[in-house]
Design a protein around this motif. Structure first.
Motif, PDB file in Angstrom:
ATOM      1  N   ILE A   1       0.897  -1.233   0.072  1.00  0.00           N
ATOM      2  CA  ILE A   1       0.029  -0.061  -0.011  1.00  0.00           C
ATOM      3  C   ILE A   1       0.859   1.183  -0.004  1.00  0.00           C
ATOM      4  O   ILE A   1       0.655   2.121  -0.669  1.00  0.00           O
ATOM      5  CB  ILE A   1      -0.818  -0.144   1.100  1.00  0.00           C
ATOM      6  CG1 ILE A   1      -2.141  -0.917   1.003  1.00  0.00           C
ATOM      7  CG2 ILE A   1      -1.330   1.219   1.495  1.00  0.00           C
ATOM      8  CD1 ILE A   1      -3.004  -0.815  -0.184  1.00  0.00           C
ATOM      9  N   GLU A   2       1.901   1.260   0.755  1.00  0.00           N
ATOM     10  CA  GLU A   2       2.762   2.448   0.992  1.00  0.00           C
ATOM     11  C   GLU A   2       3.398   2.618  -0.461  1.00  0.00           C
ATOM     12  O   GLU A   2       3.695   3.878  -0.910  1.00  0.00           O
ATOM     13  CB  GLU A   2       3.851   2.228   1.889  1.00  0.00           C
ATOM     14  CG  GLU A   2       4.822   3.312   2.240  1.00  0.00           C
ATOM     15  CD  GLU A   2       4.124   4.750   2.531  1.00  0.00           C
ATOM     16  OE1 GLU A   2       4.831   5.554   2.226  1.00  0.00           O
ATOM     17  OE2 GLU A   2       3.041   4.849   2.961  1.00  0.00           O
ATOM     18  N   ASN A   3       3.841   1.665  -1.318  1.00  0.00           N
ATOM     19  CA  ASN A   3       4.606   1.828  -2.573  1.00  0.00           C
ATOM     20  C   ASN A   3       3.562   2.350  -3.565  1.00  0.00           C
ATOM     21  O   ASN A   3       3.978   3.098  -4.222  1.00  0.00           O
ATOM     22  CB  ASN A   3       5.003   0.356  -2.926  1.00  0.00           C
ATOM     23  CG  ASN A   3       6.257  -0.006  -2.151  1.00  0.00           C
ATOM     24  OD1 ASN A   3       6.947   0.816  -1.791  1.00  0.00           O
ATOM     25  ND2 ASN A   3       6.588  -1.295  -2.576  1.00  0.00           N
ATOM     26  N   MET A   4       2.293   1.902  -3.520  1.00  0.00           N
ATOM     27  CA  MET A   4       1.186   2.543  -4.505  1.00  0.00           C
ATOM     28  C   MET A   4       0.986   4.068  -4.051  1.00  0.00           C
ATOM     29  O   MET A   4       0.897   4.642  -4.793  1.00  0.00           O
ATOM     30  CB  MET A   4      -0.011   1.714  -4.301  1.00  0.00           C
ATOM     31  CG  MET A   4       0.078   0.074  -4.614  1.00  0.00           C
ATOM     32  SD  MET A   4      -1.498  -0.789  -4.309  1.00  0.00           S
ATOM     33  CE  MET A   4      -2.267  -0.197  -5.734  1.00  0.00           C
ATOM     34  N   ARG A   5       1.037   4.253  -2.845  1.00  0.00           N
ATOM     35  CA  ARG A   5       0.760   5.561  -2.317  1.00  0.00           C
ATOM     36  C   ARG A   5       1.778   6.466  -2.730  1.00  0.00           C
ATOM     37  O   ARG A   5       1.527   7.553  -3.445  1.00  0.00           O
ATOM     38  CB  ARG A   5       0.642   5.633  -0.823  1.00  0.00           C
ATOM     39  CG  ARG A   5       0.505   7.022  -0.256  1.00  0.00           C
ATOM     40  CD  ARG A   5       0.216   7.062   1.254  1.00  0.00           C
ATOM     41  NE  ARG A   5      -0.389   8.263   2.057  1.00  0.00           N
ATOM     42  CZ  ARG A   5       0.070   9.371   1.922  1.00  0.00           C
ATOM     43  NH1 ARG A   5       1.098   9.633   1.630  1.00  0.00           N
ATOM     44  NH2 ARG A   5      -0.828  10.138   2.611  1.00  0.00           N
ATOM     45  N   LYS A   6       3.027   6.146  -2.647  1.00  0.00           N
ATOM     46  CA  LYS A   6       4.306   6.869  -3.080  1.00  0.00           C
ATOM     47  C   LYS A   6       4.141   7.065  -4.570  1.00  0.00           C
ATOM     48  O   LYS A   6       4.547   8.042  -5.347  1.00  0.00           O
ATOM     49  CB  LYS A   6       5.455   6.320  -2.982  1.00  0.00           C
ATOM     50  CG  LYS A   6       5.745   6.093  -1.381  1.00  0.00           C
ATOM     51  CD  LYS A   6       7.260   5.497  -0.874  1.00  0.00           C
ATOM     52  CE  LYS A   6       7.459   5.500   0.415  1.00  0.00           C
ATOM     53  NZ  LYS A   6       8.672   4.610   0.652  1.00  0.00           N
ATOM     54  N   GLN A   7       3.844   6.233  -5.625  1.00  0.00           N
ATOM     55  CA  GLN A   7       3.666   6.080  -6.963  1.00  0.00           C
ATOM     56  C   GLN A   7       2.674   7.229  -7.165  1.00  0.00           C
ATOM     57  O   GLN A   7       2.627   7.915  -8.252  1.00  0.00           O
ATOM     58  CB  GLN A   7       3.342   4.654  -7.275  1.00  0.00           C
ATOM     59  CG  GLN A   7       3.486   4.526  -8.750  1.00  0.00           C
ATOM     60  CD  GLN A   7       3.122   3.008  -9.179  1.00  0.00           C
ATOM     61  OE1 GLN A   7       3.115   2.200  -8.639  1.00  0.00           O
ATOM     62  NE2 GLN A   7       3.064   3.031 -10.667  1.00  0.00           N
ATOM     63  N   ALA A   8       1.608   7.201  -6.493  1.00  0.00           N
ATOM     64  CA  ALA A   8       0.489   8.277  -6.941  1.00  0.00           C
ATOM     65  C   ALA A   8       1.061   9.567  -6.599  1.00  0.00           C
ATOM     66  O   ALA A   8       0.703  10.421  -7.214  1.00  0.00           O
ATOM     67  CB  ALA A   8      -0.784   7.991  -6.095  1.00  0.00           C
TER      68      ALA A   8
END
Length: 316
Positions: free
Chosen positions: A61-68
């Motif tokens: 989830i944190e990686n997806m957040r950083k990507q956004a």
């Protein structure tokens, strides 16, 4: 004026945020007190494509957040207290009274698994307590586990778990099951499934490595018993997180948002839904992410077309 607001930060909402941000729409994402949804309570995710060694749920989830964020998505924290979908631009009120407006909204608030509410349960989520057999069944290979519930979902998950566990015991507080006859018959014919009916769960027992047993009350003898187990799957249903919408969008009889077939469109133009808030069948991170992509593409197309259309004449 915000072009798009996304409510919810599970894999559906974050995928939608990535796509909208890459389209230079600078979406605003509203995350509640538990950002990331159910993945934040999952210890290891092994069935999300692209991670052959698996990944911790919160890390994914944190990686997806950083990507956004990398592409320009902006995050805001807080509950959404109220939404006004009667006119466009749409209005949102956050806790504390802050108001936001947007030309489109993507709802990805998910569905919350129902728990038993007994002692020792909450603190052992991810340590032997699970609400998803498809997600976590593999981790219980050759172990004795318990499925709590009496509906179709409980029978289906118990049957699925026999692929991994040495024994699956179904615990239900009544003698009668809510499951359809065909699902009951299927479970009863499975030699790996045993039964503890008329037993009410009282307490989850645990040690350093996680769950060790379930204390139950025999409703016939009034005696307490401890059933030894290393895993407990709670399958008593989910509650879609749609109450804050106050009935402004079409839902089924349970509360799941209804979308037009093959799309993420709700009954109000400019409002889209993705993830578990509209999916009561699959409820997987990968399907949620896919529906988030759909919602973003539908939203982008809507915003492009709305430049030439007077939507105020068509809104409820």
């Amino acid at each position: 004026m915000n072009q798009a607001i996304i409510i919810g930060t599970g894999p559906a909402g974050l995928t939608a945020a990535i796509y909208l941000a890459r389209a230079n729409l600078e979406p605003i994402i509203i995350e509640g007190p538990e950002p990331g949804g159910q993945l934040t309570t999952t210890t290891e995710v092994e069935n999300f494509p692209g991670f052959p060694e698996g990944m911790m749920g919160p890390e994914l989830i944190e990686n997806m957040r950083k990507q956004a964020e990398r592409f320009g998505a902006k995050f805001r924290s807080g509950w959404v207290d109220k939404v006004n979908l009667s006119d466009r631009p749409f209005e949102l009120t956050l806790e504390g009274g802050e108001e936001l407006v947007a030309n489109s909204i993507i709802i990805s608030t998910g569905a919350s698994a129902k728990y038993l509410g007994i002692s020792g349960e909450k603190e052992n989520v991810g340590r032997g307590i699970s609400t998803c057999a498809t997600c976590d069944g593999f981790f219980f290979r050759n172990k004795k586990i318990i499925v709590v519930g009496g509906g179709d979902s409980a029978m289906e998950e118990a049957h699925f778990l026999t692929k991994f566990a040495s024994e699956v015991r179904i615990v239900h507080r009544r003698e009668e099951l809510r499951a359809s006859k065909i699902m009951q018959d299927r479970a009863r014919q499975n030699p790996k499934i045993t039964w503890s009916l008329n037993n009410t769960p009282l307490e989850v027992l645990s040690g350093e490595r996680g769950v060790t047993g379930l204390k139950v009350l025999n409703n016939i003898t009034s005696e307490e018993e401890i059933i030894e187990t290393e895993g407990i799957f709670v399958t008593i249903g989910h509650t879609p997180n749609t109450k804050f919408l106050d009935g402004q969008l079409d839902t089924d009889d349970i509360g799941y948002l209804i979308v037009k077939p093959g799309s993420s469109e709700t009954n109000i133009p400019g409002v889209f839904a993705c993830g578990d808030v509209q999916d009561k069948k699959y409820r997987q991170a990968i399907t949620a992410a896919g529906s988030g992509c759909m919602a973003a593409l539908d939203c982008e197309k809507f915003l492009e077309g709305s430049m030439f259309h007077d939507w105020s004449k068509t809104l409820v």
